[in-house]
Design an enzyme around this catalytic site. Structure first.
Site: not given
Ligand code: SAH
Length: 216
Positions: A63-65
């Protein structure tokens, strides 16, 4: 797991951090207030869910930052009611941010395990969104639902897939991290007409790669 006032408090802190990092799009910041990120993560990450870091979500994906999600969504200039094609559903956190802004989201994921996880996440009562989720190869887009006002790619693409440009409306915006080997340049594309598009770049980011075909 539930969404509690404690989690809401942690979201406020994250939003302050995003503001300090230069995110000023009010619709994006409001969506971050409404989406309980801890519910998209493995429960072992609950305590760190609102720090500005990426996490493993299974099948070797992340999951992206939060900053990356906020930055990409701001560049996309999404407005309520727009039709948005997203490539790389993953956990569906980015899908939820787009949905809370009021977009009609069509999201494609190539890993069946993550496609199923995303479906489950969207149904959680504290998330409660109803995007259209597809298991398939994002390189092909979704021609049957085109054209889209916006296209958002959330994996590192080695080039701009023709199908995605074709499925973008004239005047529409695509945001895509372009490049190979763990380092991509955030790129915004405005489709001027069927032959021309304008490209601008926004610095280096690191995404998991956009791969061909689907995986069980
Ligand atoms: N937006 C996601 C981030 C997921 S990481 C989130 O908020 O959690 C990028 C995702 O892109 C991964 O789940 C990966 O499996 C997916 N992906 C990679 N190549 C793809 C392709 N060709 N089509 C669709 N999804 C792809």
């Amino acid at each position: 797991m539930q969404d509690t006032p404690r989690h809401k408090g942690m979201r406020k802190q994250l939003i302050d951090e995003l503001k300090q990092m230069g995110i000023d799009n009010q619709a994006v910041l409001k969506a971050f207030d409404q989406v309980p990120r801890h519910l998209f993560l493995d429960p072992v990450f609950e305590k760190q869910a609102y720090s500005n870091v990426a996490f493993q979500i299974g099948a070797g994906q992340t999951i992206s930052q939060p900053y990356t999600v906020a930055f990409q969504t701001s560049l996309l200039e999404v407005e309520r009611g727009m039709k948005v094609l997203e490539i790389g559903t993953g956990s569906a956190f980015q899908t939820a941010i787009l949905s809370k802004i009021g977009a009609k989201v069509y999201s494609v994921e190539r890993q069946s395990k993550l496609h199923l996880l995303a479906k489950e996440n969207c149904r959680h009562p504290a998330i409660n969104i109803n995007p259209k989720l597809f298991f398939g190869d994002g390189y092909k887009g979704l021609p049957q639902y085109a054209p889209f006002d916006r296209v958002l790619v959330t994996c590192g693409a080695p080039f701009i897939p023709d199908a995605l440009i074709e499925q973008l409306k004239i005047g529409g915006i695509m945001v895509i991290p372009l490049g190979e080997d763990g380092m991509q340049i955030m790129t915004k594309i405005v489709k001027i007409d069927h032959e021309t598009y304008e490209k601008s770049t926004y610095g280096d980011f690191s995404f998991v790669p956009m791969l061909n075909n689907t995986a069980k």
